[in-house]
Design a protein around this motif. Structure first.
Motif, PDB file in Angstrom:
ATOM      1  N   GLN A   1     -47.879 -25.952  -9.582  1.00  0.00           N
ATOM      2  CA  GLN A   1     -48.194 -26.024  -8.149  1.00  0.00           C
ATOM      3  C   GLN A   1     -47.250 -25.250  -7.341  1.00  0.00           C
ATOM      4  N   GLN A   2     -46.097 -25.179  -7.619  1.00  0.00           N
ATOM      5  CA  GLN A   2     -45.168 -24.380  -6.885  1.00  0.00           C
ATOM      6  C   GLN A   2     -45.065 -22.876  -7.013  1.00  0.00           C
ATOM      7  N   GLU A   3     -45.792 -22.171  -8.045  1.00  0.00           N
ATOM      8  CA  GLU A   3     -46.272 -21.141  -8.104  1.00  0.00           C
ATOM      9  C   GLU A   3     -47.597 -20.759  -7.383  1.00  0.00           C
ATOM     10  N   GLN A   4     -48.491 -21.647  -7.557  1.00  0.00           N
ATOM     11  CA  GLN A   4     -49.481 -21.327  -6.574  1.00  0.00           C
ATOM     12  C   GLN A   4     -49.037 -21.156  -5.054  1.00  0.00           C
ATOM     13  N   GLU A   5     -48.325 -22.144  -4.762  1.00  0.00           N
ATOM     14  CA  GLU A   5     -47.733 -22.090  -3.412  1.00  0.00           C
ATOM     15  C   GLU A   5     -47.153 -20.779  -2.942  1.00  0.00           C
ATOM     16  N   ASN A   6     -46.416 -20.269  -3.948  1.00  0.00           N
ATOM     17  CA  ASN A   6     -45.627 -19.051  -3.843  1.00  0.00           C
ATOM     18  C   ASN A   6     -46.539 -17.690  -3.876  1.00  0.00           C
ATOM     19  N   LEU A   7     -47.339 -17.903  -4.664  1.00  0.00           N
ATOM     20  CA  LEU A   7     -48.297 -16.879  -4.424  1.00  0.00           C
ATOM     21  C   LEU A   7     -49.270 -16.687  -3.414  1.00  0.00           C
ATOM     22  N   GLU A   8     -49.792 -17.895  -2.988  1.00  0.00           N
ATOM     23  CA  GLU A   8     -50.788 -17.963  -1.763  1.00  0.00           C
ATOM     24  C   GLU A   8     -49.672 -17.454  -0.438  1.00  0.00           C
ATOM     25  N   LYS A   9     -48.556 -17.863  -0.522  1.00  0.00           N
ATOM     26  CA  LYS A   9     -47.674 -17.259   0.471  1.00  0.00           C
ATOM     27  C   LYS A   9     -47.641 -15.760   0.559  1.00  0.00           C
ATOM     28  N   LEU A  10     -47.445 -15.020  -0.609  1.00  0.00           N
ATOM     29  CA  LEU A  10     -47.297 -13.820  -0.756  1.00  0.00           C
ATOM     30  C   LEU A  10     -48.550 -13.171  -0.331  1.00  0.00           C
ATOM     31  N   LYS A  11     -49.685 -13.578  -0.699  1.00  0.00           N
ATOM     32  CA  LYS A  11     -50.965 -13.094  -0.539  1.00  0.00           C
ATOM     33  C   LYS A  11     -51.163 -13.238   1.014  1.00  0.00           C
ATOM     34  N   LYS A  12     -50.741 -14.165   1.738  1.00  0.00           N
ATOM     35  CA  LYS A  12     -50.854 -14.400   3.138  1.00  0.00           C
ATOM     36  C   LYS A  12     -50.106 -13.220   3.794  1.00  0.00           C
ATOM     37  N   SER A  13     -48.900 -12.862   3.406  1.00  0.00           N
ATOM     38  CA  SER A  13     -48.003 -11.783   3.829  1.00  0.00           C
ATOM     39  C   SER A  13     -48.721 -10.463   3.657  1.00  0.00           C
ATOM     40  N   LEU A  14     -49.320 -10.281   2.681  1.00  0.00           N
ATOM     41  CA  LEU A  14     -49.863  -9.205   2.374  1.00  0.00           C
ATOM     42  C   LEU A  14     -51.258  -8.793   3.373  1.00  0.00           C
ATOM     43  N   ASP A  15     -51.897  -9.804   3.447  1.00  0.00           N
ATOM     44  CA  ASP A  15     -53.223  -9.817   4.073  1.00  0.00           C
ATOM     45  C   ASP A  15     -52.676  -9.397   5.780  1.00  0.00           C
ATOM     46  N   GLN A  16     -51.726 -10.157   6.146  1.00  0.00           N
ATOM     47  CA  GLN A  16     -51.347 -10.008   7.486  1.00  0.00           C
ATOM     48  C   GLN A  16     -50.833  -8.582   7.495  1.00  0.00           C
ATOM     49  N   TYR A  17     -50.124  -7.908   6.491  1.00  0.00           N
ATOM     50  CA  TYR A  17     -49.812  -6.560   6.630  1.00  0.00           C
ATOM     51  C   TYR A  17     -51.033  -5.376   6.867  1.00  0.00           C
ATOM     52  N   ILE A  18     -51.904  -6.064   6.170  1.00  0.00           N
ATOM     53  CA  ILE A  18     -53.035  -4.926   5.873  1.00  0.00           C
ATOM     54  C   ILE A  18     -53.786  -5.174   7.212  1.00  0.00           C
ATOM     55  N   ASP A  19     -54.094  -6.420   7.700  1.00  0.00           N
ATOM     56  CA  ASP A  19     -54.816  -6.480   9.136  1.00  0.00           C
ATOM     57  C   ASP A  19     -54.000  -5.654  10.237  1.00  0.00           C
ATOM     58  N   LYS A  20     -52.762  -6.076  10.141  1.00  0.00           N
ATOM     59  CA  LYS A  20     -51.763  -5.420  11.182  1.00  0.00           C
ATOM     60  C   LYS A  20     -51.978  -3.787  11.358  1.00  0.00           C
ATOM     61  N   ASN A  21     -51.808  -3.258  10.095  1.00  0.00           N
ATOM     62  CA  ASN A  21     -52.124  -1.784  10.001  1.00  0.00           C
ATOM     63  C   ASN A  21     -53.349  -1.355   9.761  1.00  0.00           C
ATOM     64  N   GLY A  22     -54.213  -2.036  10.003  1.00  0.00           N
ATOM     65  CA  GLY A  22     -55.769  -1.359   9.811  1.00  0.00           C
ATOM     66  C   GLY A  22     -56.173  -0.804   8.537  1.00  0.00           C
ATOM     67  N   LEU A  23     -55.722  -1.387   7.313  1.00  0.00           N
ATOM     68  CA  LEU A  23     -55.911  -0.968   6.041  1.00  0.00           C
ATOM     69  C   LEU A  23     -56.829  -1.671   5.385  1.00  0.00           C
ATOM     70  N   SER A  24     -57.705  -2.659   5.875  1.00  0.00           N
ATOM     71  CA  SER A  24     -58.661  -3.536   5.382  1.00  0.00           C
ATOM     72  C   SER A  24     -59.730  -2.734   4.412  1.00  0.00           C
ATOM     73  N   SER A  25     -59.763  -1.436   4.764  1.00  0.00           N
ATOM     74  CA  SER A  25     -60.877  -0.660   3.925  1.00  0.00           C
ATOM     75  C   SER A  25     -60.421   0.137   2.793  1.00  0.00           C
ATOM     76  N   GLN A  26     -58.693   0.020   2.864  1.00  0.00           N
ATOM     77  CA  GLN A  26     -58.150   0.767   1.728  1.00  0.00           C
ATOM     78  C   GLN A  26     -57.313  -0.375   0.705  1.00  0.00           C
ATOM     79  N   LEU A  27     -57.040  -1.331   1.032  1.00  0.00           N
ATOM     80  CA  LEU A  27     -56.441  -2.483   0.372  1.00  0.00           C
ATOM     81  C   LEU A  27     -57.210  -3.633   0.425  1.00  0.00           C
ATOM     82  N   GLU A  28     -56.976  -4.396  -0.526  1.00  0.00           N
ATOM     83  CA  GLU A  28     -57.515  -5.898  -0.535  1.00  0.00           C
ATOM     84  C   GLU A  28     -56.629  -6.574  -1.692  1.00  0.00           C
ATOM     85  N   THR A  29     -56.680  -8.160  -1.569  1.00  0.00           N
ATOM     86  CA  THR A  29     -55.976  -8.736  -2.444  1.00  0.00           C
ATOM     87  C   THR A  29     -56.852  -9.771  -3.024  1.00  0.00           C
ATOM     88  N   GLN A  30     -56.604 -10.239  -4.260  1.00  0.00           N
ATOM     89  CA  GLN A  30     -57.116 -11.170  -4.689  1.00  0.00           C
ATOM     90  C   GLN A  30     -56.535 -12.210  -5.766  1.00  0.00           C
TER      91      GLN A  30
END
Length: 282
Positions: free
Chosen positions: A104-133
């Motif tokens: 459960q702790q690992e799931q929370e950590n990875l979800e937090k990391l994914k959220k940070s990556l997605d925010q970076y992608i959106d902020k820099n307009g990279l949604s067509s070049q990067l994605e996370t799963q």
């Protein structure tokens, strides 16, 4: 005057040869009683020496008395477990509960990391070049090759180097995770002086991107690996230009440390089925 010779009577001496065997017999009896007395009084040091001798000669390190004590101990443990079956169940439940907490702790950590990556992608307009799963086995960052390399090249573009550094900064909060960088190409053949095939090109691209990540001193290189898959792990069709563009990519996988074996098998089966459906090699 004639002298009368007087014959003195000699005493008859008895035969004393019997004394020798008699004395020997007494000596043997005395020795026997001494041995019996010594055997009745236990000498601990001599008994231990005798045990060590038997240990070395016959049991290869487990003495007769030790073996008996070990068997008795195992018997007592077995009896205790039999009399208290709940204790083993409690330990198993505790281990499972602890594992669930870690998952459960690992799931929370990875979800937090994914959220940070997605925010970076959106902020820099990279949604067509990067994605996370995020799935049951890993958090995967997929980067289009056009964002990283020129056609037929494995040299990371200057702008892409900044991207790699930014990804590394977000990953540095999780330095104890194993990370795999994999390179993929389309099925268009390549044969140059530098790259004899797509194997070499995809491998070199993965290595070059990994090297930029490892410039961050927070990472331990032993947790990193680079793999080149060439054209043999497509995610789209190679029959169209758009499909081939999707297949040319670099994937950065942050592997989970705690996984549900049942869920992991389901994921592996799904990947295998997907590979069969698109005609790719395993």
């Amino acid at each position: 005057m004639s002298r009368k010779h007087r014959h003195e009577e000699h005493e008859e001496h008895a035969d004393e040869s019997w004394l020798l065997p008699y004395s020997d017999l007494m000596t043997l009896l005395l020795a026997l009683f001494i041995v019996l007395f010594a055997a009745s009084a236990v000498n601990t040091s001599k008994l231990e020496a005798l045990q060590d001798a038997f240990t070395s000669a016959f049991t290869s390190g487990i003495g007769i008395l030790d073996q008996s004590a070990s068997m008795q101990s195992k018997s007592e443990l077995s009896k205790h477990a039999k009399d208290n079956p709940g204790e083993a169940g409690i330990k198993t439940e505790t281990d499972e509960h602890q594992k669930e907490k870690l998952m459960q702790q690992e799931q929370e950590n990875l979800e937090k990391l994914k959220k940070s990556l997605d925010q970076y992608i959106d902020k820099n307009g990279l949604s067509s070049q990067l994605e996370t799963q995020l799935n049951q086995s890993q958090l995967m960052i997929t980067i289009s090759d056009t964002a990283l390399f020129a056609s037929g090249s494995a040299d990371v573009k200057p702008d892409a180097q900044k991207l790699a550094v930014a990804i590394g900064q977000m990953l540095q909060g999780y330095p104890d995770y194993e990370i795999i960088v994999s390179g993929h190409t389309d099925n268009e053949p390549i044969s140059t002086a530098q790259y004899a095939s797509n194997w070499e090109l995809s491998s070199k691209r993965a290595i070059n991107f990994m090297k930029i990540l490892l410039q961050n001193p927070a990472f331990d290189p032993k947790l990193f690996s680079a793999i080149g898959y060439g054209e043999y792990r497509p995610v789209d069709t190679n029959a169209t230009a758009a499909g081939r563009a999707n297949n040319r990519r670099v994937e950065v996988s942050i592997l989970r440390k705690y996984t549900d074996s049942g869920a992991e098998n389901t994921v592996l089966n799904a990947i295998a089925a997907e590979g069969k459906s698109d005609g790719s090699n395993p």
